[in-house]
Design an enzyme around this catalytic site. Structure first.
Site, PDB file in Angstrom:
ATOM      1  N   ALA A   1       5.853  66.322  47.343  1.00  0.00           N
ATOM      2  CA  ALA A   1       6.690  66.956  48.354  1.00  0.00           C
ATOM      3  C   ALA A   1       6.306  68.400  48.610  1.00  0.00           C
ATOM      4  CB  ALA A   1       8.164  66.896  47.925  1.00  0.00           C
ATOM      5  N   CYS A   2       5.433  68.976  47.786  1.00  0.00           N
ATOM      6  CA  CYS A   2       5.176  70.410  47.873  1.00  0.00           C
ATOM      7  C   CYS A   2       3.711  70.704  47.673  1.00  0.00           C
ATOM      8  CB  CYS A   2       6.010  71.158  46.828  1.00  0.00           C
ATOM      9  SG  CYS A   2       5.683  72.931  46.804  1.00  0.00           S
TER      10      CYS A   2
END
Length: 266
Positions: free
Chosen positions: A106-107
């Site tokens: 997600a990052c």
């Protein structure tokens, strides 16, 4: 071949029927450890497949890699039940900074401490007079969607590709992480001698945040076309670097957040 999807038993509940147990396709998410000269420097949570492209694209942003010859060796292996890529850079090429934590799907900038694109801006993103038709932008997400095979099976992966002003796409790459999909595309372009990708568009299947603009600037693209919306920082950075940024590109409609002067009606 790497396995990008797997199967698990699920309970399927239909609107007008009884619950039933059945197998379902899922996107694989697993760690990839990157090692530089024998020392682990990052762990990426990704979908297996095109790991060499992923590593090369990651290096374009995170290190001094600007051309294929800056990389002496990329070697995949399986050690301690974990997928790894061993990296050796040519002498004089600035190495990446070690990441303190796992970078999740997600990052893309987790554990990084600098949000500054100025060192990445190496060339003008488009030629003088370069433009692209709005109708070309409108068709890019659907064109890419037709080539998202893992998404067809799982509904759980993002995609990215490079496109020219006619709407022709390069290889489409998929991953559970938006930034991973972009890194795979950038890495492939690096090996193909297509960086900086001047006058090309980065097409992404999700939202546009800082990390996506960061990678677009590093790749030298002219703009970004996204199915979803950008963040405020993404818009500010796209404007600062003279990038076209079109979001919410769906069913012939779009919002142009930056670079509208580069659009033509046809």
């Amino acid at each position: 071949m790497p396995v990008s999807t797997t199967r698990r038993a699920v309970v399927r509940i239909e609107a007008d029927g009884e619950p039933g147990r059945r197998p379902d396709d899922l996107a694989v998410e697993s760690p990839l450890v990157l090692g530089l000269d024998g020392e682990a420097i990052a762990t990426l949570m990704r979908t297996p497949g095109h790991d060499i492209d992923l590593t090369a694209g990651w290096l374009v942003v995170e290190s001094g890699v600007r051309a294929p010859e800056h990389i002496a060796l990329l070697r995949t292996c399986r050690e301690d039940d974990t997928d790894r890529v061993h990296i050796t850079l040519r002498e004089g090429v600035a190495p990446p900074r070690p990441r303190a934590f796992v970078t999740s799907a997600a990052c893309g900038v987790c554990s990084a401490d600098v949000l500054d694109l100025r060192p990445l801006a190496r060339s003008a993103p488009h030629s003088p007079g370069w433009t692209v038709a709005a109708e070309v932008l409108a068709g890019l997400p659907d064109t890419m969607r037709r080539r998202q095979r893992a998404f067809d099976r799982t509904g759980a992966v993002h995609a990215a590709a490079l496109a020219d002003a006619t709407g022709a796409l390069s290889a489409v790459r998929e991953d559970v992480g938006r930034h991973n999909a972009v890194d795979k595309v950038v890495g492939r372009a690096l090996f193909d001698g297509e960086l900086p990708a001047r006058d090309r568009l980065l097409v992404v299947s999700g939202r546009v945040s800082f990390e996506i603009v960061q990678k677009a600037v590093a790749a030298g693209v002219a703009g970004i076309v996204a199915v979803s919306a950008p963040s405020s920082l993404a818009v500010d950075l796209a404007r600062e670097h003279d990038l076209l940024l079109a979001g919410m590109v769906r069913q012939g409609r779009m919002n142009v957040y930056s670079g509208d002067a580069l659009l033509t009606a046809r």
